[in-house]
Structures are given as C-alpha cells and as structure tokens.
Design an enzyme around this catalytic site. Structure first.
Site, PDB file in Angstrom:
ATOM      1  N   GLU A 233       0.863  -1.179   0.000  1.00  0.00           N
ATOM      2  CA  GLU A 233       0.000   0.000   0.000  1.00  0.00           C
ATOM      3  C   GLU A 233       0.901   1.231   0.000  1.00  0.00           C
ATOM      4  O   GLU A 233       1.584   1.516   0.987  1.00  0.00           O
ATOM      5  CB  GLU A 233      -0.902  -0.004   1.234  1.00  0.00           C
ATOM      6  CG  GLU A 233      -1.803   1.221   1.354  1.00  0.00           C
ATOM      7  CD  GLU A 233      -2.555   1.256   2.670  1.00  0.00           C
ATOM      8  OE1 GLU A 233      -2.698   2.348   3.246  1.00  0.00           O
ATOM      9  OE2 GLU A 233      -2.996   0.177   3.141  1.00  0.00           O
TER      10      GLU A 233
ATOM     11  N   ASP B 272      -4.148   9.668   9.724  1.00  0.00           N
ATOM     12  CA  ASP B 272      -2.844   9.131  10.077  1.00  0.00           C
ATOM     13  C   ASP B 272      -2.378   9.612  11.445  1.00  0.00           C
ATOM     14  O   ASP B 272      -2.491  10.794  11.782  1.00  0.00           O
ATOM     15  CB  ASP B 272      -1.799   9.535   9.035  1.00  0.00           C
ATOM     16  CG  ASP B 272      -2.044   8.855   7.697  1.00  0.00           C
ATOM     17  OD1 ASP B 272      -2.544   7.722   7.712  1.00  0.00           O
ATOM     18  OD2 ASP B 272      -1.749   9.464   6.656  1.00  0.00           O
TER      19      ASP B 272
END
Length: 242
Positions: free
Chosen positions: A49, A60
């Site tokens: 990924e 994140d």
C-alpha cells in the site's frame, strides 16, 4: 475479478490472511522507499500500500505523519509516487494506493486513473472520499478497470455499511478503531464484530487496519479478517534506523 482479488484468493487457498504493508511514497527518499517496499515484498508481504504523502492526513497517527512530512520535505510529488508504484509493481506484487482526495482532484481524476493504470497500480483506498461524493472516481475507476476501496467503521450504521461496500471493488477497508493510525497495546474488540457485519452484506474481502503493531496482533486479526493492514510498525522500523 478485481486486480487485487487474485492475491486474496491465493492467501485464502493457503489458509491464511493476506498481509498488506503500508509505506508513504518518498520516505525516506524516493529511491529509499522503492528499496524499502521491495524488501517488504521479498520478506513475504502480499500487497504493498503506497500512500501519497499529504500535508493534512486526518486519518494518520504521528508515525505516518512524520514519515509523510519527511517525504514532503524531500520534495516528493504525485509524479514521484507514480514512478514508485511502477517500480514496486515490477516486483510482481499488487500495489494499491492510499490517498486523500485533494491530490487526485488537483492532478485530475481521469488523468490520475489513466496514469495509475499505466504504472501498474491496482486502485485506490480513499479515506476522506465517501461514495456519495465519488461519481467522478467511480466513472474513472470503471473506465480503467481499477479497484476502489472505501472505509467502514465500528460506528457505521447497517444502511451506511451496506451502501459503502456496494461501491467497493477489490476489498473493503474496515477500521479496527475509532481514531487514527498507529500501533496499539491490544487489538480492537470492535473489529471482529465489524468484519462480521460486513460479511453479512457482501462477499468482497475485508481488510482490517489501524492499530496492528505486532506479529501476535496481526495473527489475531488474521484469524477473522481476510487481510491485515500494517503501516506504523513497519514505518517505525525505518524511523528508528540510524
């Protein structure tokens, strides 16, 4: 079949969950990220990924944010990400791209789909794009045969979960926790329930991410999910390397 579906079928035939390893493009450098992702493939990671670094990564946690900041400070751009995808795809491993939507809008949705396809990418994971606002991406992904992965969460209602997975192709991204990425001390109790709910409405593979930080945790998640997504733990190994 979706491009990434072959990898899920192979893992299933081997009686195990598929392992997805996540790394921001251009971290620590463009060539360094290619080397790191290639090493991940050689170590047995099934799917890579590649995350497009972004200045406001709302999903994140601190580890991936730091890695993305390093990549951006080094001058990495979307064109560099496509070059990295092409290099990593040349290993034979499927390469999926995780991206916030703004870089794709700026690049041009159809143009990015065209160039991602040409680079050998399988499709996109889009954490801040919901199906109701994805008409342009749905059309572009159909035009170029790309997979599209939307996210579902423990808080998703049954109706929203069903609508979201209906628009997925390749796999569904089930977030194990409510929050941001990053290794946790224990795996989520909500994730197995969420995976079960997804399976009640679709046969598409389910990958679980957020909070998987150790081999033992990955093994636990792999016991109930089709795929285990690991990012921060892998990135930290590079951050901690002198």
């Amino acid at each position: 079949m979706s491009r990434i579906g072959v990898a899920f079928e192979k893992a299933q035939a081997e009686g195990r969950a598929l392992l997805v390893g996540c790394m921001p493009a251009g971290f620590p450098t463009v060539e360094g990220s290619i080397a790191a992702m290639t090493a991940m493939v050689e170590a047995g990671v099934d799917v890579i990924e590649v995350e497009i670094p972004y200045s406001d990564p709302v999903m994140d946690g601190p580890v991936i944010q730091k890695a993305s900041d390093i990549a951006l400070a080094g001058g990495v751009r979307t064109a560099d990400t496509l070059r990295i995808i092409e290099a990593v795809a040349a290993t034979g491993a499927p390469v999926v791209t995780m991206t916030y939507w703004n870089p794709i809008e700026r690049y041009g949705v159809d143009a990015f789909a065209r160039d991602l396809d040409a680079a050998g990418g399988t499709g996109l994971i889009t954490p801040d794009l919901i199906p109701e606002e994805a008409d342009e991406w749905l059309a572009a992904s159909d035009a170029y045969g790309l997979d599209r992965t939307f996210l579902v969460a423990p808080s998703s209602t049954d109706a929203r979960l069903a609508m979201t997975v209906e628009h997925c192709r390749g796999f569904v991204y089930a977030t194990a926790i409510m929050g941001v990425t990053g290794a946790r001390a224990k795996t989520s109790d909500a994730a197995p329930i969420l995976v079960s709910r997804v399976r009640q409405v679709t046969g598409i593979p389910v990958g679980v991410g957020l909070g998987v930080g150790t081999g033992a945790q990955a093994g636990t998640v792999g016991g109930y999910a089709d795929g285990v997504i690991v990012g921060s733990a892998l990135i930290r190994s590079l951050l901690d390397t002198p």
